[in-house]
Motif scaffolding. Sequence first.
Motif, short mmCIF file in Angstrom:
data_model
loop_
_atom_site.label_atom_id
_atom_site.label_comp_id
_atom_site.label_asym_id
_atom_site.label_seq_id
_atom_site.Cartn_x
_atom_site.Cartn_y
_atom_site.Cartn_z
N TYR A 111 -1.93 -4.46 -4.85
CA TYR A 111 -1.54 -3.16 -4.32
C TYR A 111 -2.75 -2.46 -3.69
CZ TYR A 111 2.96 -3.51 -6.66
OH TYR A 111 4.21 -3.91 -7.04
N MET A 112 -2.42 -1.49 -2.83
CA MET A 112 -3.44 -0.65 -2.21
C MET A 112 -2.94 0.80 -2.23
SD MET A 112 -4.50 -2.99 1.12
CE MET A 112 -5.59 -1.71 1.77
N ILE A 113 -3.83 1.71 -1.87
CA ILE A 113 -3.47 3.11 -1.62
C ILE A 113 -3.98 3.45 -0.24
CG2 ILE A 113 -3.72 5.50 -2.37
CD1 ILE A 113 -4.53 4.40 -5.15
N ASN A 114 -3.13 4.11 0.58
CA ASN A 114 -3.63 4.52 1.89
C ASN A 114 -2.99 5.84 2.31
OD1 ASN A 114 -1.06 3.13 2.89
ND2 ASN A 114 -1.95 3.75 4.85
N HIS A 120 -7.00 13.17 -3.73
CA HIS A 120 -5.57 13.25 -4.03
C HIS A 120 -5.14 12.25 -5.10
CE1 HIS A 120 -4.98 14.87 0.35
NE2 HIS A 120 -5.60 15.73 -0.43
N PHE A 121 -5.85 11.13 -5.21
CA PHE A 121 -5.40 10.13 -6.18
C PHE A 121 -6.44 9.77 -7.25
CE2 PHE A 121 -6.83 7.83 -2.34
CZ PHE A 121 -7.76 6.94 -2.86
N ARG A 122 -7.59 10.42 -7.19
CA ARG A 122 -8.64 10.09 -8.17
C ARG A 122 -8.15 10.28 -9.61
NH1 ARG A 122 -12.08 13.21 -6.45
NH2 ARG A 122 -13.27 11.84 -5.08
N SER A 142 0.85 -1.19 0.00
CA SER A 142 0.00 0.00 0.00
C SER A 142 0.88 1.24 0.00
CB SER A 142 -0.92 0.00 1.22
OG SER A 142 -1.86 1.03 1.13
N PHE A 143 0.86 1.97 -1.11
CA PHE A 143 1.61 3.22 -1.21
C PHE A 143 0.79 4.38 -0.66
CE2 PHE A 143 3.83 0.98 -4.78
CZ PHE A 143 5.11 1.07 -4.26
N THR A 144 1.49 5.35 -0.10
CA THR A 144 0.86 6.62 0.22
C THR A 144 1.23 7.61 -0.88
OG1 THR A 144 0.53 8.31 1.90
CG2 THR A 144 2.78 7.51 1.63
N VAL A 145 0.34 8.56 -1.14
CA VAL A 145 0.61 9.56 -2.17
C VAL A 145 0.35 10.96 -1.60
CG1 VAL A 145 0.08 8.02 -4.10
CG2 VAL A 145 -1.75 9.41 -3.11
N GLU A 146 0.94 11.95 -2.26
CA GLU A 146 0.74 13.33 -1.89
C GLU A 146 -0.53 13.88 -2.56
OE1 GLU A 146 2.45 14.75 0.42
OE2 GLU A 146 3.99 13.22 0.62
N THR A 147 -0.79 15.17 -2.38
CA THR A 147 -2.02 15.76 -2.93
C THR A 147 -2.05 15.73 -4.46
OG1 THR A 147 -1.00 17.95 -2.79
CG2 THR A 147 -2.37 17.27 -0.94
N ASP A 148 -0.88 15.51 -5.10
CA ASP A 148 -0.83 15.42 -6.56
C ASP A 148 -0.93 13.99 -7.08
OD1 ASP A 148 1.62 14.41 -5.80
OD2 ASP A 148 2.83 15.85 -6.93
N LYS A 151 -5.66 -2.13 -12.45
CA LYS A 151 -6.27 -3.43 -12.13
C LYS A 151 -5.55 -4.12 -10.98
CE LYS A 151 -7.77 -4.10 -16.91
NZ LYS A 151 -7.52 -4.84 -18.17
N ARG A 152 -4.31 -3.68 -10.68
CA ARG A 152 -3.55 -4.28 -9.59
C ARG A 152 -4.02 -3.78 -8.22
NH1 ARG A 152 1.44 -5.95 -10.52
NH2 ARG A 152 1.05 -7.20 -8.66
N ILE A 153 -4.77 -2.68 -8.20
CA ILE A 153 -5.19 -2.08 -6.94
C ILE A 153 -6.48 -2.75 -6.45
CG2 ILE A 153 -5.93 0.04 -5.78
CD1 ILE A 153 -4.14 1.57 -7.73
N ARG A 154 -6.37 -3.40 -5.29
CA ARG A 154 -7.52 -4.12 -4.74
C ARG A 154 -7.97 -3.57 -3.39
NH1 ARG A 154 -9.32 -8.94 -6.87
NH2 ARG A 154 -8.28 -9.47 -8.83
N GLY A 155 -7.31 -2.55 -2.90
CA GLY A 155 -7.71 -2.00 -1.61
C GLY A 155 -7.44 -0.52 -1.51
N VAL A 156 -8.27 0.17 -0.72
CA VAL A 156 -8.08 1.59 -0.43
C VAL A 156 -8.37 1.81 1.05
CG1 VAL A 156 -9.05 3.90 -0.74
CG2 VAL A 156 -8.57 2.49 -2.74
N ARG A 157 -7.44 2.52 1.70
CA ARG A 157 -7.66 2.98 3.07
C ARG A 157 -7.30 4.46 3.08
NH1 ARG A 157 -6.51 -1.47 7.65
NH2 ARG A 157 -7.11 0.38 8.83
N ALA A 158 -8.28 5.29 2.80
CA ALA A 158 -8.05 6.72 2.58
C ALA A 158 -8.15 7.51 3.87
CB ALA A 158 -9.05 7.25 1.56
N ASN A 159 -7.59 8.73 3.83
CA ASN A 159 -7.73 9.68 4.93
C ASN A 159 -9.07 10.41 4.84
OD1 ASN A 159 -5.18 9.09 5.87
ND2 ASN A 159 -4.22 10.94 5.05
#
Length: 323
Positions: free
Chosen positions: A228-231, A237-239, A195-201, A250-258
């Motif tokens: 993979y996930m995004i959290n 920020h990632f839409r 699960s990667f974290t991303v910035e506002t961009d 298609k590799r992303i199967r989870g999201v845990r957002a702020n």
Amino acid sequence: MAHATHAKHRNALPQLGETRLLTDGGLETTLIFLDGMELPCFASFDLLRTAKGKAHLEAYYRRYAELAAEKGVGFVLDSPTWRASSDWGKKLGYSADALDAINREAIQMLLALRERFEAPGRPHVVSGNIGPRGDGYSPDFLMTEREARDYHTTQIRAFAEEGADMVTAMTMTHTGEAAGVASASAQAGLPVAISFTVETDGRLPTGQELGEAIAETDALSLKVPTYYMINCAHPDHFRDAVSRGEDWTKRIRGVRANASRMSHAELDNAEELDDGNPLEFGREHGELLALLPNLRVFGGCCGTDDRHVNAIADNCCHHRKAA
């Protein structure tokens, strides 16, 4: 010592099929801002030292497991071990043996919760949570794949021996550490979600695009991560980053957002919790489903609680409620 026979879903994770699962919200921010707990170094695992602390953690997980039961869906039990690796353990005064014991105890606690809450059609996956060696918001400590593999192996081995179904690496800031966790998990025989974290961009803290980071992590790892996930970022920020229909999504199967739209720097300096708008947050996750065709695991990160996860479930887990 080993309880690998308890690894009920290790060889067939339900989220790799069509099954949608809930997970919890923002553990550490809930404990600190809502429950008034002291968490040195943001280390929730430290609560396992006392009977009172462990009971508090169990009550936290129960709240979400009961919500999943109400919604008629399964659950990913993610251990409170995001900070339970050696560098952080030393900062908190843990010996190597004491840290190993607490990582194992965390998995045992989740196995007991699964025994209580899992039911036919509602699988409960036990996941060992790995956090970054450095700061979860800043790529100030970059590692090679080999360095990260060596660093994270002990914790991941404990998860495997105690019967975890998988590993989830949260708030990864760069590909070297992500790949090292993936490699250590492969050597331990565990599936792994990175699960990667991303910035506002929508880019990693290193400035790398998310799709490039996924491709590079795949290439660096001894075995390609299971998914993979995004959290630790708001959907806003990632839409855009996931909206172009590129194959890697298609590799992303989870999201845990702020819950908050604030940047990591702003969150770091915030003295009050920004819990956003739970109902809006749920609707935004429904919109993500149209962009991420394989999204299966739904939970929250900083500032989220059971209200947010409830709203996500109403928008993303088209289910029958338990009778």
